[in-house]
Design a protein around this motif. Structure first.
Motif, PDB file in Angstrom:
ATOM      1  N   ILE A  37       9.611   7.574  -5.810  1.00  0.00           N
ATOM      2  CA  ILE A  37      10.324   6.464  -5.169  1.00  0.00           C
ATOM      3  C   ILE A  37       9.480   5.880  -4.041  1.00  0.00           C
ATOM      4  O   ILE A  37       9.334   4.659  -3.914  1.00  0.00           O
ATOM      5  N   ARG A  38       8.891   6.750  -3.221  1.00  0.00           N
ATOM      6  CA  ARG A  38       8.049   6.298  -2.100  1.00  0.00           C
ATOM      7  C   ARG A  38       6.836   5.519  -2.621  1.00  0.00           C
ATOM      8  O   ARG A  38       6.454   4.496  -2.049  1.00  0.00           O
ATOM      9  N   ASN A  39       6.256   5.996  -3.708  1.00  0.00           N
ATOM     10  CA  ASN A  39       5.114   5.310  -4.306  1.00  0.00           C
ATOM     11  C   ASN A  39       5.501   3.902  -4.758  1.00  0.00           C
ATOM     12  O   ASN A  39       4.759   2.943  -4.527  1.00  0.00           O
ATOM     13  N   GLU A  40       6.652   3.772  -5.382  1.00  0.00           N
ATOM     14  CA  GLU A  40       7.115   2.457  -5.831  1.00  0.00           C
ATOM     15  C   GLU A  40       7.329   1.521  -4.641  1.00  0.00           C
ATOM     16  O   GLU A  40       6.977   0.345  -4.703  1.00  0.00           O
ATOM     17  N   GLU A  41       7.904   2.067  -3.547  1.00  0.00           N
ATOM     18  CA  GLU A  41       8.123   1.258  -2.348  1.00  0.00           C
ATOM     19  C   GLU A  41       6.784   0.779  -1.780  1.00  0.00           C
ATOM     20  O   GLU A  41       6.638  -0.387  -1.413  1.00  0.00           O
ATOM     21  N   LEU A  42       5.815   1.676  -1.698  1.00  0.00           N
ATOM     22  CA  LEU A  42       4.505   1.328  -1.149  1.00  0.00           C
ATOM     23  C   LEU A  42       3.778   0.318  -2.031  1.00  0.00           C
ATOM     24  O   LEU A  42       3.091  -0.577  -1.516  1.00  0.00           O
ATOM     25  N   GLU A  43       3.928   0.432  -3.334  1.00  0.00           N
ATOM     26  CA  GLU A  43       3.295  -0.540  -4.240  1.00  0.00           C
ATOM     27  C   GLU A  43       3.886  -1.934  -4.042  1.00  0.00           C
ATOM     28  O   GLU A  43       3.157  -2.928  -4.030  1.00  0.00           O
ATOM     29  N   ARG A  44       5.225  -2.006  -3.857  1.00  0.00           N
ATOM     30  CA  ARG A  44       5.864  -3.309  -3.603  1.00  0.00           C
ATOM     31  C   ARG A  44       5.376  -3.894  -2.277  1.00  0.00           C
ATOM     32  O   ARG A  44       5.041  -5.076  -2.185  1.00  0.00           O
ATOM     33  N   GLU A  45       5.318  -3.038  -1.241  1.00  0.00           N
ATOM     34  CA  GLU A  45       4.862  -3.502   0.064  1.00  0.00           C
ATOM     35  C   GLU A  45       3.399  -3.957  -0.001  1.00  0.00           C
ATOM     36  O   GLU A  45       3.029  -4.972   0.589  1.00  0.00           O
ATOM     37  N   ASN A  46       2.577  -3.223  -0.722  1.00  0.00           N
ATOM     38  CA  ASN A  46       1.170  -3.578  -0.867  1.00  0.00           C
ATOM     39  C   ASN A  46       1.018  -4.938  -1.546  1.00  0.00           C
ATOM     40  O   ASN A  46       0.205  -5.769  -1.125  1.00  0.00           O
ATOM     41  N   LYS A  47       1.806  -5.173  -2.577  1.00  0.00           N
ATOM     42  CA  LYS A  47       1.753  -6.462  -3.279  1.00  0.00           C
ATOM     43  C   LYS A  47       2.142  -7.599  -2.339  1.00  0.00           C
ATOM     44  O   LYS A  47       1.474  -8.641  -2.289  1.00  0.00           O
ATOM     45  N   LYS A  48       3.210  -7.382  -1.575  1.00  0.00           N
ATOM     46  CA  LYS A  48       3.680  -8.396  -0.631  1.00  0.00           C
ATOM     47  C   LYS A  48       2.603  -8.683   0.419  1.00  0.00           C
ATOM     48  O   LYS A  48       2.318  -9.850   0.730  1.00  0.00           O
ATOM     49  N   LEU A  49       1.995  -7.630   0.965  1.00  0.00           N
ATOM     50  CA  LEU A  49       0.960  -7.814   1.977  1.00  0.00           C
ATOM     51  C   LEU A  49      -0.286  -8.493   1.409  1.00  0.00           C
ATOM     52  O   LEU A  49      -0.922  -9.300   2.086  1.00  0.00           O
ATOM     53  N   SER A  50      -0.626  -8.181   0.168  1.00  0.00           N
ATOM     54  CA  SER A  50      -1.776  -8.829  -0.472  1.00  0.00           C
ATOM     55  C   SER A  50      -1.540 -10.325  -0.625  1.00  0.00           C
ATOM     56  O   SER A  50      -2.452 -11.138  -0.393  1.00  0.00           O
ATOM     57  N   GLU A  51      -0.319 -10.695  -1.005  1.00  0.00           N
ATOM     58  CA  GLU A  51       0.020 -12.114  -1.140  1.00  0.00           C
ATOM     59  C   GLU A  51      -0.035 -12.810   0.218  1.00  0.00           C
ATOM     60  O   GLU A  51      -0.545 -13.927   0.332  1.00  0.00           O
ATOM     61  N   GLU A  52       0.485 -12.128   1.242  1.00  0.00           N
ATOM     62  CA  GLU A  52       0.460 -12.709   2.592  1.00  0.00           C
ATOM     63  C   GLU A  52      -0.990 -12.870   3.075  1.00  0.00           C
ATOM     64  O   GLU A  52      -1.344 -13.885   3.675  1.00  0.00           O
ATOM     65  N   LYS A  53      -1.825 -11.877   2.806  1.00  0.00           N
ATOM     66  CA  LYS A  53      -3.241 -11.944   3.187  1.00  0.00           C
ATOM     67  C   LYS A  53      -3.913 -13.145   2.533  1.00  0.00           C
ATOM     68  O   LYS A  53      -4.653 -13.889   3.180  1.00  0.00           O
ATOM     69  N   LYS A  54      -3.643 -13.346   1.259  1.00  0.00           N
ATOM     70  CA  LYS A  54      -4.245 -14.468   0.530  1.00  0.00           C
ATOM     71  C   LYS A  54      -3.831 -15.802   1.163  1.00  0.00           C
ATOM     72  O   LYS A  54      -4.671 -16.686   1.375  1.00  0.00           O
TER      73      LYS A  54
END
Length: 100
Positions: A54-71
Motif C-alpha cells: 500500500i505504501r509503495n502504491e502511495e509513493l508511486e502516485r506521489e512520485n508521478k504527481k511530483l514528476s508532472e509538477e517538475k515538468k
C-alpha cells in the motif's frame, strides 16, 4: 486392495497420531503454543507485506504527481528565460502571448 501411496499416507497419519499420543501434557502445551506463535508470526509478516504494498502504491502516485509538477515548472522556467532574453533584445521564437 490399497496402492502404495495410500498405505504411505495412512502410515504417516497413524505415526503422527501415535507421536501426539506419546507426548506429555507439557510437551503438547509447548507444541500448541509454538503453533500459535508461528501462526501469529505468519499473519504479522503478511500484514507487513500488505502495508508495504500500500505504501509503495502511495509513493508511486506521489512520485508521478511530483514528476508532472517538475515538468510544468521547468517549462515555466524556460518561458521566463525567454522573456529575459527578449527584454535584453536577444531574438527568440517566444511571444508574450504565451505567458498571459
Amino acid at each position: 486392495m490399497m496402492d502404495s501411496q495410500t498405505l504411505q499416507k495412512s502410515k504417516r497419519g497413524r505415526k503422527r497420531q501415535s507421536d501426539e499420543e506419546c507426548l506429555s501434557d507439557a510437551d503438547r502445551l509447548k507444541k500448541e503454543k509454538n503453533r500459535k506463535a508461528a501462526q501469529k508470526c505468519r499473519e504479522k509478516k503478511e500484514k507487513e507485506a500488505n502495508d508495504l504494498k500500500i505504501r509503495n502504491e502511495e509513493l508511486e502516485r506521489e512520485n508521478k504527481k511530483l514528476s508532472e509538477e517538475k515538468k510544468k515548472l521547468e517549462e515555466r522556467a524556460q518561458e521566463f528565460h525567454k522573456i529575459i532574453l527578449y527584454s535584453k533584445g536577444i531574438p527568440t521564437s517566444f511571444s508574450y502571448s504565451r505567458v498571459i
